[in-house]
Design a protein around this motif. Structure first.
Motif, PDB file in Angstrom:
ATOM      1  N   LEU A   1      16.351  43.790  35.419  1.00  0.00           N
ATOM      2  CA  LEU A   1      15.256  43.000  35.928  1.00  0.00           C
ATOM      3  C   LEU A   1      15.275  42.572  37.372  1.00  0.00           C
ATOM      4  N   GLY A   2      16.660  42.672  38.070  1.00  0.00           N
ATOM      5  CA  GLY A   2      16.869  42.311  39.130  1.00  0.00           C
ATOM      6  C   GLY A   2      17.086  40.714  39.517  1.00  0.00           C
ATOM      7  N   ARG A   3      17.471  40.140  38.318  1.00  0.00           N
ATOM      8  CA  ARG A   3      17.921  38.695  38.087  1.00  0.00           C
ATOM      9  C   ARG A   3      19.246  38.357  38.265  1.00  0.00           C
ATOM     10  N   SER A   4      19.888  38.888  39.391  1.00  0.00           N
ATOM     11  CA  SER A   4      21.386  38.748  39.586  1.00  0.00           C
ATOM     12  C   SER A   4      21.986  37.233  39.442  1.00  0.00           C
ATOM     13  N   LYS A   5      20.895  36.546  40.148  1.00  0.00           N
ATOM     14  CA  LYS A   5      21.442  34.999  40.272  1.00  0.00           C
ATOM     15  C   LYS A   5      21.385  34.406  38.571  1.00  0.00           C
ATOM     16  N   LEU A   6      20.746  34.795  37.844  1.00  0.00           N
ATOM     17  CA  LEU A   6      20.733  34.294  36.382  1.00  0.00           C
ATOM     18  C   LEU A   6      22.170  34.952  35.881  1.00  0.00           C
ATOM     19  N   VAL A   7      22.640  36.015  36.312  1.00  0.00           N
ATOM     20  CA  VAL A   7      23.916  36.671  35.815  1.00  0.00           C
ATOM     21  C   VAL A   7      24.966  35.824  36.265  1.00  0.00           C
ATOM     22  N   MET A   8      24.940  35.608  37.864  1.00  0.00           N
ATOM     23  CA  MET A   8      25.894  34.495  38.355  1.00  0.00           C
ATOM     24  C   MET A   8      26.071  33.177  37.608  1.00  0.00           C
ATOM     25  N   ARG A   9      24.971  32.392  37.197  1.00  0.00           N
ATOM     26  CA  ARG A   9      24.923  31.422  36.536  1.00  0.00           C
ATOM     27  C   ARG A   9      25.568  31.409  35.230  1.00  0.00           C
ATOM     28  N   ALA A  10      25.552  32.683  34.490  1.00  0.00           N
ATOM     29  CA  ALA A  10      25.968  32.641  33.309  1.00  0.00           C
ATOM     30  C   ALA A  10      27.552  32.794  33.276  1.00  0.00           C
TER      31      ALA A  10
ATOM     32  N   PHE B   1      16.497  51.574  31.637  1.00  0.00           N
ATOM     33  CA  PHE B   1      15.382  51.472  30.630  1.00  0.00           C
ATOM     34  C   PHE B   1      14.694  50.197  30.842  1.00  0.00           C
ATOM     35  N   VAL B   2      15.636  49.145  31.098  1.00  0.00           N
ATOM     36  CA  VAL B   2      15.052  47.978  31.158  1.00  0.00           C
ATOM     37  C   VAL B   2      14.183  47.818  32.512  1.00  0.00           C
ATOM     38  N   ALA B   3      14.857  48.468  33.680  1.00  0.00           N
ATOM     39  CA  ALA B   3      14.010  48.478  35.132  1.00  0.00           C
ATOM     40  C   ALA B   3      12.696  49.177  34.738  1.00  0.00           C
TER      41      ALA B   3
END
Length: 456
Positions: free
Chosen positions: A162-171, A82-84
């Motif tokens: 949203l395809g922002r996996s680097k932000l997920v990795m940071r968290a 739904f986000v995508a």
């Protein structure tokens, strides 16, 4: 005669391009999951040095906490498609994110209630009084951690969508680092300062969940299309939350089924003997480390498939899943090859018992077959998530793993671990057939009307 409508534009379906994008998006997610798993081992190590009763109480609580958090995370994956679908429209995305937070709170409260019941579960199960006495406030700290993690998952699921996996990795990495540092200092103490023991581990895990959630929500507010927009909860919209739950709850149920049946297999392995139980536990741990790559890859495919879903491009949707299959298969084959080459030093990390190592080595071909089939079925399952149709996954899992659960005890009596793991590989192979078949069928229904023969 009607006029043919122009089809919505869709992105290209170059196989190499999709695989490359899948790898780029999945790698940060995989590294995050591996770091989290490694961080979890620190608690076991430091509690083992603190007191045996504390370690036993920790294991009892984790037996409920782990499936609870996995189930909540499974439910929150239902938010991703739904986000995508609104990755370029902040006005449409904002209510989805808020409804996702409410879904996270609801599932988090259920998971927290389950963890709070650990003392009652232990009492009803006949757990020794010494272990129950050692629990203290630990289950309640972990219950709070489940709720906080669920709220954090609402942000990380949005970031993945949203395809922002680097932000997920940071968290994830920030939370894991905090967990390791706090566990090392709070459990056994530092210098003249006495440690807190098991409560210290609970504080560390709760703080880790809180830090991860804060970093994820900070990234969502500052570094995405939602930057500058108010992400306050607002009032829940029941229909919208139920729509998200319609995708997420079957996923959560599927996770519960898998955990339950794997537990049945562990019990069946324990009936074979102590060495077999140890070997089975080691094999499960190795498979989990490799299977995590498939979960990361499956999650990465969801935002990549969103443009094809918007365009009702069935060819593109199927190309996205094929890219995920190729990537997952390549990842588990690579990891399996590393395990095969380094099998002796790797197994030595898990046990010094030569009999247990011998059994794991004998299982290695089946172990690799299990992880390959599990990885492939998972990717097709994520394909169904991407098209928001997850009930088929639940049905297939219920049938295949239900039969496996019924057969586990007789198989272990007849053929030991070999029979158990062969049955698991067969169940996963049937899952591939079922999930791939359902994905092909359900994705075909999404074809744009103008692409259907005879419609003009």
């Amino acid at each position: 005669m009607g006029v043919t409508r122009e089809a919505a534009p869709s992105p290209g379906t170059s196989g190499h391009g999709l695989v490359r994008r899948t790898v780029t998006a999945a790698l940060p997610l995989y590294l995050t999951m591996i770091a989290s798993s490694a961080g979890g081992l620190v608690d076991t190590a430091v509690l083992g040095r603190h007191a045996t009763a504390s370690l036993a109480a920790f294991a009892l609580t984790m037996a409920v906490y782990t499936p609870a958090t996995a189930t909540v995370a499974g439910a929150m994956r239902g938010v991703m498609p739904f986000v995508a679908a609104h990755d370029d429209d902040p006005d449409a995305l904002l209510p989805v994110v808020r409804d996702g937070m409410w879904l996270g709170i609801a599932t988090g409260l259920l998971g927290a209630a389950a963890v709070c019941s650990v003392p009652l579960i232990g009492l009803a199960s006949g757990v020794p009084q010494g272990t129950l006495s050692a629990l203290g406030v630990f289950p309640f700290l972990l219950a709070a951690s489940v709720l906080v993690a669920a709220i954090g998952n609402s942000a990380t699921s949005t970031l993945v969508g949203l395809g922002r996996s680097k932000l997920v990795m940071r968290a994830g990495m920030t939370g894991t680092a905090a967990a390791v540092l706090l566990s090392l200092t709070l459990v056994n103490g530092v210098g003249p300062v006495d440690g807190l023991g098991l409560p210290g581990a609970g504080i560390a895990m709760l703080a880790s969940s809180l830090i991860s959630a804060l970093v994820a929500h900070w990234g969502l507010r500052r570094s995405t299309v939602l930057a500058g927009r108010p992400l306050t909860l607002g009032r829940p919209h029941a229909r919208a939350v139920l729509r998200l739950a319609g995708v997420g709850v079957p996923l959560a149920s599927t996770v519960l089924i898998k955990f339950a049946v794997l537990g049945v297999l562990s019990i069946a392995a324990a009936r074979v003997g102590t060495v077999s139980a140890a070997a089975h536990s080691i094999a499960v741990s190795l498979v989990s480390l490799m299977f995590t790559a498939a979960v990361a890859i499956g999650q990465a495919t969801i935002p990549l498939m969103a443009p094809y879903l918007k365009a009702r491009d069935v060819t593109g949707l199927r190309a996205g899943v094929r890219a995920g299959v190729k990537t997952a298969l390549g990842a588990v084959v690579l990891l399996g090859s590393v395990l095969a080459v380094l099998r002796e030093p790797v197994l030595t990390l898990f046990t010094h018992d030569p009999a247990a190592r011998h059994q794991v080595l004998a299982l290695l071909p089946l172990l690799l077959a299990v992880v390959c089939t599990d990885a492939l079925q998972a990717v097709f399952g994520f394909g169904l998530i991407a098209i928001r149709n997850t009930v088929p996954s639940l049905l297939v899992f219920a049938v295949c793993y239900g039969v496996l659960a019924l057969a586990a005890a007789p198989l272990s009596s007849l053929g030991g671990l070999t029979a158990l793991w062969l049955a698991l590989a067969c169940a996963n192979a049937l899952l591939i057939v079922g999930q791939a078949g359902f994905f092909h069928q359900r994705s075909g229904r999404l074809a744009a009307p103008e692409a259907t023969p005879g419609r003009t």
